[in-house]
Design a protein around this motif. Structure first.
Motif, PDB file in Angstrom:
ATOM      1  N   ILE A 299       3.174  12.677  17.493  1.00  0.00           N
ATOM      2  CA  ILE A 299       2.462  11.415  17.695  1.00  0.00           C
ATOM      3  C   ILE A 299       2.704  10.468  16.531  1.00  0.00           C
ATOM      4  O   ILE A 299       2.830   9.258  16.717  1.00  0.00           O
ATOM      5  CB  ILE A 299       0.955  11.685  17.901  1.00  0.00           C
ATOM      6  CG1 ILE A 299       0.757  12.441  19.230  1.00  0.00           C
ATOM      7  CG2 ILE A 299       0.161  10.390  17.905  1.00  0.00           C
ATOM      8  CD1 ILE A 299      -0.671  12.901  19.464  1.00  0.00           C
ATOM      9  N   SER A 300       2.792  11.015  15.317  1.00  0.00           N
ATOM     10  CA  SER A 300       3.052  10.179  14.159  1.00  0.00           C
ATOM     11  C   SER A 300       3.693  11.030  13.066  1.00  0.00           C
ATOM     12  O   SER A 300       3.531  12.256  13.044  1.00  0.00           O
ATOM     13  CB  SER A 300       1.758   9.543  13.634  1.00  0.00           C
ATOM     14  OG  SER A 300       0.891  10.566  13.144  1.00  0.00           O
ATOM     15  N   VAL A 301       4.426  10.359  12.178  1.00  0.00           N
ATOM     16  CA  VAL A 301       5.009  11.013  11.014  1.00  0.00           C
ATOM     17  C   VAL A 301       4.657  10.143   9.808  1.00  0.00           C
ATOM     18  O   VAL A 301       5.435   9.285   9.372  1.00  0.00           O
ATOM     19  CB  VAL A 301       6.537  11.169  11.162  1.00  0.00           C
ATOM     20  CG1 VAL A 301       7.112  11.879   9.928  1.00  0.00           C
ATOM     21  CG2 VAL A 301       6.884  11.956  12.423  1.00  0.00           C
ATOM     22  N   PRO A 302       3.442  10.317   9.226  1.00  0.00           N
ATOM     23  CA  PRO A 302       2.992   9.462   8.126  1.00  0.00           C
ATOM     24  C   PRO A 302       3.709   9.804   6.814  1.00  0.00           C
ATOM     25  O   PRO A 302       3.907  10.975   6.489  1.00  0.00           O
ATOM     26  CB  PRO A 302       1.500   9.780   8.045  1.00  0.00           C
ATOM     27  CG  PRO A 302       1.364  11.151   8.618  1.00  0.00           C
ATOM     28  CD  PRO A 302       2.432  11.294   9.649  1.00  0.00           C
TER      29      PRO A 302
ATOM     30  N   ASP B 261       0.814  -1.224   0.000  1.00  0.00           N
ATOM     31  CA  ASP B 261       0.000   0.000   0.000  1.00  0.00           C
ATOM     32  C   ASP B 261       0.845   1.272   0.000  1.00  0.00           C
ATOM     33  O   ASP B 261       0.318   2.378  -0.131  1.00  0.00           O
ATOM     34  CB  ASP B 261      -0.968   0.012   1.187  1.00  0.00           C
ATOM     35  CG  ASP B 261      -0.256  -0.059   2.541  1.00  0.00           C
ATOM     36  OD1 ASP B 261       0.993   0.014   2.584  1.00  0.00           O
ATOM     37  OD2 ASP B 261      -0.955  -0.196   3.568  1.00  0.00           O
ATOM     38  N   LYS B 262       2.173   1.109   0.169  1.00  0.00           N
ATOM     39  CA  LYS B 262       3.101   2.249   0.151  1.00  0.00           C
ATOM     40  C   LYS B 262       2.753   3.308   1.199  1.00  0.00           C
ATOM     41  O   LYS B 262       2.921   4.505   0.971  1.00  0.00           O
ATOM     42  CB  LYS B 262       3.174   2.880  -1.245  1.00  0.00           C
ATOM     43  CG  LYS B 262       3.694   1.940  -2.315  1.00  0.00           C
ATOM     44  CD  LYS B 262       3.877   2.656  -3.638  1.00  0.00           C
ATOM     45  CE  LYS B 262       4.374   1.701  -4.711  1.00  0.00           C
ATOM     46  NZ  LYS B 262       5.681   1.124  -4.412  1.00  0.00           N
ATOM     47  N   ASP B 263       2.270   2.853   2.339  1.00  0.00           N
ATOM     48  CA  ASP B 263       1.986   3.746   3.467  1.00  0.00           C
ATOM     49  C   ASP B 263       2.879   3.368   4.639  1.00  0.00           C
ATOM     50  O   ASP B 263       2.946   2.191   5.024  1.00  0.00           O
ATOM     51  CB  ASP B 263       0.518   3.634   3.896  1.00  0.00           C
ATOM     52  CG  ASP B 263      -0.411   4.390   2.970  1.00  0.00           C
ATOM     53  OD1 ASP B 263       0.029   5.412   2.398  1.00  0.00           O
ATOM     54  OD2 ASP B 263      -1.567   3.973   2.817  1.00  0.00           O
ATOM     55  N   GLY B 264       3.548   4.354   5.204  1.00  0.00           N
ATOM     56  CA  GLY B 264       4.390   4.117   6.361  1.00  0.00           C
ATOM     57  C   GLY B 264       4.156   5.172   7.423  1.00  0.00           C
ATOM     58  O   GLY B 264       3.474   6.178   7.187  1.00  0.00           O
ATOM     59  N   GLU B 265       4.715   4.931   8.582  1.00  0.00           N
ATOM     60  CA  GLU B 265       4.618   5.902   9.688  1.00  0.00           C
ATOM     61  C   GLU B 265       5.941   5.811  10.436  1.00  0.00           C
ATOM     62  O   GLU B 265       6.235   4.807  11.085  1.00  0.00           O
ATOM     63  CB  GLU B 265       3.412   5.562  10.571  1.00  0.00           C
ATOM     64  CG  GLU B 265       2.970   6.713  11.455  1.00  0.00           C
ATOM     65  CD  GLU B 265       3.875   6.901  12.655  1.00  0.00           C
ATOM     66  OE1 GLU B 265       4.719   7.833  12.627  1.00  0.00           O
ATOM     67  OE2 GLU B 265       3.757   6.105  13.599  1.00  0.00           O
ATOM     68  N   LEU B 266       6.758   6.848  10.344  1.00  0.00           N
ATOM     69  CA  LEU B 266       8.153   6.751  10.740  1.00  0.00           C
ATOM     70  C   LEU B 266       8.383   6.700  12.248  1.00  0.00           C
ATOM     71  O   LEU B 266       9.452   6.280  12.677  1.00  0.00           O
ATOM     72  CB  LEU B 266       8.953   7.897  10.121  1.00  0.00           C
ATOM     73  CG  LEU B 266       9.139   7.795   8.606  1.00  0.00           C
ATOM     74  CD1 LEU B 266       9.855   9.013   8.061  1.00  0.00           C
ATOM     75  CD2 LEU B 266       9.891   6.521   8.235  1.00  0.00           C
ATOM     76  N   VAL B 267       7.424   7.106  13.061  1.00  0.00           N
ATOM     77  CA  VAL B 267       7.566   6.888  14.502  1.00  0.00           C
ATOM     78  C   VAL B 267       7.411   5.401  14.789  1.00  0.00           C
ATOM     79  O   VAL B 267       8.273   4.767  15.413  1.00  0.00           O
ATOM     80  CB  VAL B 267       6.556   7.726  15.302  1.00  0.00           C
ATOM     81  CG1 VAL B 267       6.637   7.372  16.787  1.00  0.00           C
ATOM     82  CG2 VAL B 267       6.819   9.216  15.107  1.00  0.00           C
ATOM     83  N   ARG B 268       6.343   4.825  14.302  1.00  0.00           N
ATOM     84  CA  ARG B 268       6.068   3.397  14.533  1.00  0.00           C
ATOM     85  C   ARG B 268       7.084   2.502  13.826  1.00  0.00           C
ATOM     86  O   ARG B 268       7.595   1.538  14.409  1.00  0.00           O
ATOM     87  CB  ARG B 268       4.663   3.071  14.029  1.00  0.00           C
ATOM     88  CG  ARG B 268       4.267   1.597  14.115  1.00  0.00           C
ATOM     89  CD  ARG B 268       3.041   1.339  13.251  1.00  0.00           C
ATOM     90  NE  ARG B 268       3.344   1.568  11.829  1.00  0.00           N
ATOM     91  CZ  ARG B 268       2.444   1.970  10.943  1.00  0.00           C
ATOM     92  NH1 ARG B 268       1.209   2.222  11.295  1.00  0.00           N
ATOM     93  NH2 ARG B 268       2.800   2.143   9.667  1.00  0.00           N
ATOM     94  N   ASP B 269       7.382   2.810  12.572  1.00  0.00           N
ATOM     95  CA  ASP B 269       8.164   1.901  11.742  1.00  0.00           C
ATOM     96  C   ASP B 269       9.667   2.017  11.943  1.00  0.00           C
ATOM     97  O   ASP B 269      10.413   1.104  11.573  1.00  0.00           O
ATOM     98  CB  ASP B 269       7.846   2.134  10.261  1.00  0.00           C
ATOM     99  CG  ASP B 269       6.409   1.755   9.910  1.00  0.00           C
ATOM    100  OD1 ASP B 269       5.863   0.854  10.562  1.00  0.00           O
ATOM    101  OD2 ASP B 269       5.838   2.376   8.992  1.00  0.00           O
ATOM    102  N   LEU B 270      10.132   3.117  12.530  1.00  0.00           N
ATOM    103  CA  LEU B 270      11.574   3.327  12.661  1.00  0.00           C
ATOM    104  C   LEU B 270      11.971   3.885  14.020  1.00  0.00           C
ATOM    105  O   LEU B 270      12.725   3.255  14.764  1.00  0.00           O
ATOM    106  CB  LEU B 270      12.056   4.265  11.546  1.00  0.00           C
ATOM    107  CG  LEU B 270      13.542   4.608  11.543  1.00  0.00           C
ATOM    108  CD1 LEU B 270      14.368   3.358  11.281  1.00  0.00           C
ATOM    109  CD2 LEU B 270      13.844   5.672  10.477  1.00  0.00           C
TER     110      LEU B 270
END
Length: 425
Positions: free
Chosen positions: A419-422, A154-163
C-alpha cells in the motif's frame, strides 16, 4: 495501485466478507498478502497440492509442479485466468451488459490457435525498438519525481505515491497512444478491474466497479477507432496498420489487447518498483552494493521478482483428468498456482527464503509465468525498474525505509501490492 482506491467503494477494493482461518489450510489465507510465505513453506512441506474449499481451487505450491502445469497448456487451460474469482452479482452484470461491456483477455486467458495468432501480431508491435524510444522519457520522469520528493523540507517521502504510481502508467499510455494526462482515471479503472477479477467483493461493492469497467472498455474501443481515423506513432496504430496489411486480428481483439495492457502494463510494474525499494532498503548491505556498482542492478531486479514478485498466484483449469504432484485432478477442476511459493522452493533456489542479489539462478523465477503465456512485457517492466534504481541510487543514496514491519498489502487472490513504501533521508 492508487492510494485512494478505497474511496471507490468506501473500503478496501479487494476485500469483502473475508475468510476465516483453519489449521487444515497450513495457515494459508487466500486473500491475505501481508506475509503469506510461512504458509507457503508449510504447504510445500506438508501438502504441496491442497484443495481449498473456500475458493474452490487446488492450490499448488512447489516449483516443479507449477512449471509443469504452465508448460502443459493442452491439459491445463488458461481460460480461467481472467475469470472473476467471485461471481458477478445481478446488478453489476446488468450494468456491464447495458454498457456494452464485451472485453476479453488480450492474451493471458486465450488458448491456441487463437492465442498464437494474436500473440504473433502483437509481438511485432510490442518491440524492443519501442522500449528504446521510451527510455529517455522514462528516465526524465523518474528524475523529475525524485527531485520533487527530495525538495520537501520535512524529508518524508512515499515511493508508491511519489514514484511508482506514475512512471509505469505514463509509459504504457505513451506506448499505446492514450492521454498521458489521465493517469488517475486509468488507475481508477485498473483498480476496478483488479477488484472485480481477483477480489472478494459483495454484490453491493461490485456496483461502482462495474460502472468503471464499462468506461474502461469504451475507452479501449475508442482508442482503436481513433487509430483507424488518425493513425499515429503508437502500438495501437501499429496493430491497426498490421490489420490493414492483412494481419489476422479484429478491432475487438485489438481493443481486448489494450484492455489487458492498460492494466497489466502498469499495475504490476508499479508493484515491482515499490517492492524493489521496499526489499532493497530493508537489506542495507545489498542496497549499498548497487550504489557502489550499478551493473548489479539487473540481477537485483530479478532477485526482487523472485523473492517478492508482483503476482504470487495465477490460475489454470484442467481440460482432462490429470495428475499434479501425485494428486489426481479431475477434468473441469481449477488450480491456483502459487508462483510466490515456487520462487522460494529450496529444491530450486538454495536458501530460497533469503534475499541475495548475487544469486546465480534468480532469473529462473516464475513471476512472469512460463511457456506460451510468458509475459510479453517482461523487458519493459525490468527496464523501468532498472532506471528507477539507477536514478534513485544516484540522487538519493541515503534513503531509509520507515517502519518496514508496518507496511501492509492489498487483499486479493493474485497480486501482492504494498500500500505504501515510506522513506526518509
Amino acid at each position: 495501485m492508487t492510494l485512494d482506491s478505497a474511496q471507490t467503494t468506501g473500503g478496501c477494493p479487494y476485500s469483502g466478507s473475508g475468510n476465516s482461518g483453519s489449521s487444515d489450510h497450513h495457515g494459508f489465507e487466500p486473500f491475505d498478502m501481508k506475509n503469506p510465505f510461512p504458509s507457503y513453506a508449510q504447504m510445500r512441506k506438508e501438502e504441496p497440492v491442497m484443495f481449498d474449499e473456500r475458493v474452490g481451487y487446488w492450490v499448488v505450491s512447489r516449483y516443479d509442479d507449477i512449471k509443469a502445469v504452465f508448460d502443459d497448456w493442452e491439459t491445463f487451460s488458461s481460460e480461467n485466468a481472467q475469470a472473476p474469482v467471485r461471481k458477478r452479482g445481478p446488478q453489476a452484470t446488468q450494468i456491464m451488459k447495458d454498457g456494452g461491456f464485451t472485453a476479453y483477455s488480450g492474451l493471458s486467458a486465450r488458448v491456441p490457435p487463437e492465442h498464437t495468432r494474436i500473440r504473433t501480431v502483437v509481438q511485432k508491435a510490442f518491440t524492443p525498438r519501442r522500449f528504446k524510444v521510451l527510455e529517455p522519457e522514462i528516465r526524465d520522469n523518474v528524475i523529475s519525481r525524485i527531485e520533487t520528493m527530495l525538495a520537501r523540507p520535512d524529508k518524508d517521502g512515499e515511493l508508491v505515491r511519489d514514484l511508482a504510481y506514475d512512471i509505469p502508467t505514463i509509459t504504457i499510455l505513451t506506448l499505446i497512444g492514450a492521454d498521458v494526462s489521465q493517469v488517475d482515471t486509468y488507475k481508477r479503472w485498473s483498480d476496478s478491474r483488479a477488484a472485480m477479477t481477483w477480489g472478494d467483493l459483495s454484490d453491493e461493492e461490485q456496483i461502482p466497479h462495474a460502472h468503471n469497467l464499462v468506461e474502461y472498455w469504451q475507452e479501449c474501443l475508442q482508442l482503436v477507432a481513433d487509430a483507424h481515423e488518425n493513425g499515429g506513432d503508437s502500438m495501437t496504430a501499429d496493430l491497426v496498420r498490421a490489420q490493414s496489411g492483412g494481419a489476422e486480428i479484429t478491432d475487438h481483439e485489438i481493443a481486448s489487447v489494450l484492455y489487458s495492457l492498460l492494466f497489466a502494463g502498469h499495475e504490476t510494474t508499479t508493484t515491482l518498483i515499490g517492492n524493489c525499494f521496499r526489499v532493497l532498503l530493508n537489506h542495507p548491505a545489498q542496497w549499498q552494493a548497487i550504489i557502489d556498482d550499478e551493473k548489479k542492478i539487473p540481477a537485483a531486479v530479478d532477485e526482487v521478482l523472485r523473492y517478492s514478485g508482483s503476482i504470487v498466484g495465477w490460475r489454470r483449469k484442467a481440460l482432462k483428468d490429470a495428475e499434479v504432484g501425485g494428486v489426481s485432478i479431475k477434468k473441469g477442476e481449477e488450480l491456483l498456482l502459487l508462483m510466490g511459493s515456487a520462487n522460494r522452493d529450496a529444491d530450486r533456489f538454495d536458501d530460497g527464503e533469503e534475499f541475495d542479489i548475487g544469486r546465480s539462478n534468480a532469473r529462473e523465477h516464475l513471476s512472469f509465468g512460463f511457456g506460451i503465456h510468458y509475459c510479453l512485457g517482461n523487458m519493459l517492466a525490468k527496464l523501468q525498474a532498472k532506471i528507477c534504481f539507477q536514478e534513485v541510487t544516484r540522487l538519493a543514496p541515503n534513503l531509509q525505509l520507515v517502519d518496514p514491519e508496518t507496511i501492509d498489502f492489498r487483499k486479493n487472490l493474485s497480486f501482492r501490492v504494498p500500500i505504501s513504501v515510506p522513506v526518509t533521508w
